[in-house]
Design an enzyme around this catalytic site. Structure first.
Site, PDB file in Angstrom:
ATOM      1  N   PHE A  22       9.151  -5.961 -20.005  1.00 44.76           N
ATOM      2  CA  PHE A  22       8.828  -4.535 -20.082  1.00 44.76           C
ATOM      3  C   PHE A  22       7.391  -4.338 -20.527  1.00 44.76           C
ATOM      4  CE2 PHE A  22      13.572  -3.765 -21.119  1.00 44.76           C
ATOM      5  CZ  PHE A  22      13.860  -3.557 -19.779  1.00 44.76           C
ATOM      6  N   ARG A  37       7.956  -2.163 -13.758  1.00 44.73           N
ATOM      7  CA  ARG A  37       8.718  -3.272 -14.340  1.00 44.73           C
ATOM      8  C   ARG A  37      10.042  -2.791 -14.951  1.00 44.73           C
ATOM      9  NH1 ARG A  37       3.937  -7.135 -16.830  1.00 44.73           N
ATOM     10  NH2 ARG A  37       3.733  -8.363 -14.946  1.00 44.73           N
ATOM     11  N   GLY A  62       2.509  -6.364 -24.955  1.00 46.25           N
ATOM     12  CA  GLY A  62       1.125  -6.569 -25.387  1.00 46.25           C
ATOM     13  C   GLY A  62       0.935  -7.907 -26.089  1.00 46.25           C
ATOM     14  N   ARG A 119       7.158 -10.423 -29.646  1.00 46.39           N
ATOM     15  CA  ARG A 119       5.901 -11.046 -30.075  1.00 46.39           C
ATOM     16  C   ARG A 119       5.416 -10.546 -31.440  1.00 46.39           C
ATOM     17  NH1 ARG A 119       2.408 -11.661 -24.505  1.00 46.39           N
ATOM     18  NH2 ARG A 119       3.907 -12.979 -23.423  1.00 46.39           N
ATOM     19  N   LYS A 199     -12.647 -13.861  -6.917  1.00 51.07           N
ATOM     20  CA  LYS A 199     -13.092 -15.235  -7.128  1.00 51.07           C
ATOM     21  C   LYS A 199     -12.147 -16.274  -6.564  1.00 51.07           C
ATOM     22  CE  LYS A 199     -15.636 -14.500 -11.363  1.00 51.07           C
ATOM     23  NZ  LYS A 199     -15.645 -14.735 -12.797  1.00 51.07           N
ATOM     24  N   GLY A 355       0.615 -10.797  -7.184  1.00 53.83           N
ATOM     25  CA  GLY A 355      -0.609 -10.694  -7.992  1.00 53.83           C
ATOM     26  C   GLY A 355      -0.833  -9.266  -8.440  1.00 53.83           C
ATOM     27  N   GLY A 356      -1.236  -9.098  -9.703  1.00 52.12           N
ATOM     28  CA  GLY A 356      -1.365  -7.784 -10.321  1.00 52.12           C
ATOM     29  C   GLY A 356      -2.307  -6.838  -9.594  1.00 52.12           C
ATOM     30  N   GLY A 379       0.367 -13.953 -13.002  1.00 53.55           N
ATOM     31  CA  GLY A 379       0.226 -15.396 -13.192  1.00 53.55           C
ATOM     32  C   GLY A 379       1.464 -16.160 -12.744  1.00 53.55           C
ATOM     33  N   ASN A 412      20.757 -46.050  -1.036  1.00 56.15           N
ATOM     34  CA  ASN A 412      22.032 -46.749  -1.173  1.00 56.15           C
ATOM     35  C   ASN A 412      21.776 -48.220  -0.848  1.00 56.15           C
ATOM     36  OD1 ASN A 412      24.622 -47.718  -1.057  1.00 56.15           O
ATOM     37  ND2 ASN A 412      25.182 -46.624   0.829  1.00 56.15           N
ATOM     38  N   TRP A 413      21.790 -49.042  -1.886  1.00 54.78           N
ATOM     39  CA  TRP A 413      21.438 -50.456  -1.668  1.00 54.78           C
ATOM     40  C   TRP A 413      22.597 -51.261  -1.080  1.00 54.78           C
ATOM     41  CZ3 TRP A 413      18.368 -51.881  -6.825  1.00 54.78           C
ATOM     42  CH2 TRP A 413      17.225 -51.073  -6.884  1.00 54.78           C
ATOM     43  N   GLY A 637      20.060 -45.984   3.548  1.00 55.47           N
ATOM     44  CA  GLY A 637      20.504 -47.360   3.349  1.00 55.47           C
ATOM     45  C   GLY A 637      19.346 -48.325   3.578  1.00 55.47           C
TER      46      GLY A 637
END
Ligand code: PEP
Length: 656
Positions: A22, A37, A62, A119, A199, A355-356, A379, A412-413, A637
């Site tokens: 959010f 969002r 934030g 946060r 960029k 992308g924002g 990101g 598979n051996w 195999g």
């Protein structure tokens, strides 16, 4: 237990803890500027409320850096959500602690509590386990719906999942995985990518990845200047990244080698100064005058891109075509936005806006509801497109799921190699095997070599398989080996129902079923082999045979257990014979198997199941087979007994 999306969970009366993103932009009066969002999270939120769950939402907001910052409270989000839902959303005073626990314990079915900003505690971003455990105490089910932070290994994003038996993605995350993951892994073609923005730096990995998988790449924005310069075209005073010109050359070279068409602008819209109010002029790219600054693509380019986009079936758009923040330079970005919206609505184009900045541009253009998918991640979307494993998604797969169907290349051996030879071979493999997130590797030695090979490989990314197993745990079963014993010897995968066992040792669908159940009970992964004999194919009954084998194998197996299985389609006539099913035959059967699984377990779970191909798979045919949309790896195999061939096949899978 495992699950993929919220749809498969019983929510009534359960405390459902949902991680959302959010982190919406606010204006100077702390009013929400863009609620995308929040709105995009509503389907998950409503589902939980309507199903009678107790909904506990959590989010960051934030960058308060571990301190309580009142302006970064989630109050505006709680208010907006209350408005959107027409129902009170209670904002908790914190996200952990006794007061919050008390609040949650008093919730009724259908109630909604939003925890305060995660946060405010520094432990969130540090990925602290204790903090994650405290959050986890609040819920019985964990739903991940915060795509925007899925690239972060934060406590509430990825660490928390391990404290739950039931984890799932919400609808928002599911959509992101389906659209972005689908376009990257299995796109409808031609696949196009628009790469623009200011960029190149920060986008190099994504460009390289998109060159690998796209048919056409359209360049715009400031990136175009650096690319043009790399081609020796003068760009006047335009913004260029001088230190990235060599990389731009590499990009162009790689595209040439890979056969990816790169479209560069034919003309640019230039300004005298880098600001909105300035003199404007269009220049053909090869005629740009020295004292002008290119600020975006020109009109001829828009027409050219319009034409070239017309036949595309999937498009990933990342980065604005011009400095759209300056009104006088926004036109071409908006025109491209309109063209893509038109192709999406009228041409069946699958358009993904990632992308924002790009999402902001299409929002300003008023077109954001005209595309197939506008990602909520900046990101995260970039990293997902680069093919990186995102912690917030990977934590769901540790519960047994892989929504991305990572390749499994399994050797598979059979009855080859003594223990000493097996150890030496394992040592050799260790040296040559690449490690790649998209490819899992397994080797299945002879029983008596399993533990020595495991001891050699346990610190590597190569897993161990067994070639068979018995369903009882212990007792008078001379010659048999139990799942528990194999587990203690380091085995992760058990091959079950290999055609050689069906053919020579009386394996039936019934014994296969018993073995699968025993393997699932111990938490190992069965690799279930199915496939028809030559005469059955010649009679045209191969699909019926495979259908019976699948239905027999899965009889009585619950959805939650089913999520852990791998299937191997091995046409008996192709095993060890040097004859391979054509990629078309194999793909047809794999798609058919998926359709049977869909009938039994539903679409999303059948989509998450890996179906390997086996039958003389080798270095020559691997690329063609593994590129098919429903082929998710190989059970190999002969070619797995040669280290160079086996590692080459892994390398081929990695490149796909
Ligand atoms: C197998 O043993 O499962 C197999 C597919 O063998 P091969 O690759 O040798 O055909």
């Amino acid at each position: 237990m495992n699950t993929l999306t919220i749809d498969s969970l019983e929510l009534k009366g359960k405390k459902v803890l949902v991680r959302c993103d959010f982190n919406v932009p606010l204006d100077e009066n702390l009013k929400i500027r863009d609620d995308k969002r929040i709105v995009d999270a509503l389907p998950t939120i409503k589902k939980i409320i309507y199903d009678g769950g107790k909904l506990i939402l959590m989010s960051h907001f934030g960058r308060p850096k571990g301190k309580v910052v009142p302006e970064m409270s989630l109050k505006p989000v709680a208010d907006r959500l209350s408005e959107l839902l027409g129902k009170k959303v209670i904002l908790a005073p914190d996200c952990i602690g006794d007061e919050v626990k008390d609040l949650v314990s008093k919730m009724n079915d259908g109630d909604v509590v939003l925890l305060e900003n995660l946060r405010f505690h520094e432990e969130e971003e540090a990925g602290n386990e204790e903090f994650a455990a405290k959050l986890a105490e609040l819920g019985e089910i964990y739903i991940s719906d915060a795509f925007g932070v899925c690239h972060r290994a934060h406590a509430s994003v990825s660490i928390i999942a391990k404290y739950f038996d039931k984890v799932a993605s919400g609808y928002l995350l599911k959509n992101e995985i389906e659209y972005i993951g689908g376009a990257m892994k299995n796109p409808q073609r031609p696949l196009a990518a628009i790469l623009a923005g200011n960029k190149i730096s920060g986008k190099i990995d994504v460009i390289m990845k998109l060159i690998d998988i796209s048919d056409k790449i359209f360049i715009g924005g400031g990136i175009a200047n650096t690319m043009l310069l790399a081609k020796g075209i003068e760009v006047g005073k335009s913004l260029v990244e001088a230190d990235k010109v060599d990389i731009a050359r590499e990009i162009l070279k790689k595209a040439e080698i890979k056969g990816t068409k790169i479209l560069l602008p034919l003309d640019m819209l230039c300004g005298k100064e880098f600001k909105n109010e300035t003199e404007l002029k269009y220049f053909d790219t090869d005629k740009q005058e020295k004292d002008w600054i290119a600020m975006g693509i020109g009109e001829k380019t828009v027409l050219n891109y319009k034409e070239e986009l017309a036949d595309c079936k999937t498009l990933i758009w990342n980065g604005p075509m011009s400095v759209f923040e300056f009104e006088n330079f926004a036109k071409e970005t908006f025109e491209i936005a309109e063209i893509i919206a038109d192709y999406t609505q009228n041409n069946g184009l699958i358009s993904i806006i990632g992308g924002g900045d790009t999402a902001a541009a299409v929002k300003i253009a008023g077109l954001d509801d005209k595309y197939s998918h506008v990602s909520t991640g900046g990101g995260a979307a970039m990293e997902y497109m680069e093919g990186k494993k995102l912690p917030g998604i990977a934590c769901l797969s540790t519960k047994g799921f892989d929504p991305n169907r990572r390749f499994l290349i399994a050797g598979n051996w059979k009855m080859n190699k003594t223990p000493r030879e097996s150890i030496k071979f394992a040592k050799d493999l260790e040296k040559v095997m690449i490690n790649d997130d998209n490819v899992e590797i397994m080797v299945a030695p002879v029983f008596n070599s399993i533990y020595p090979v495991y001891s050699e490989l346990k610190k590597t990314h190569i897993d161990i398989g067994s070639q068979d197993v018995f369903w009882e745990n212990s007792g008078a079963y001379t010659g048999e080996v139990s799942v528990k014993m194999l587990k203690l010897s380091g085995v992760k995968y058990c091959i079950i129902g290999h055609s050689e066992r069906r053919q020579y040792f009386g394996e039936t669908d019934e014994t296969v079923n018993k073995k699968i159940k025993a393997v699932l009970k111990e938490g190992l992964v069965p690799v279930i082999c199915v496939g028809e004999m030559l005469e059955q194919r010649e009679k045209g009954i191969e699909k019926q045979i495979v259908k019976d084998q699948i239905e027999g194998a899965f009889a009585g197996i619950e959805l939650n257990d089913y999520l852990n299985v791998v299937i191997a389609y091995e046409p008996v006539w192709a095993i060890g014979t040097g004859k391979t099913a054509t990629p078309e035959q194999a793909q047809e059967m794999h798609a058919f198997i998926r359709s049977i699984l869909k009938d039994i377990y539903g679409n999303e779970f059948s989509q998450a199941t890996r179906i390997l191909y086996g039958g003389s798979l080798n270095v020559q045919n691997a690329k063609d087979l593994l590129s098919r949309p429903d082929i998710d790896g190989g059970l190999i195999g002969g070619a797995s007994l040669k280290k160079d061939d086996f590692s080459k096949i892994v390398e081929i899978a990695k490149e796909i």
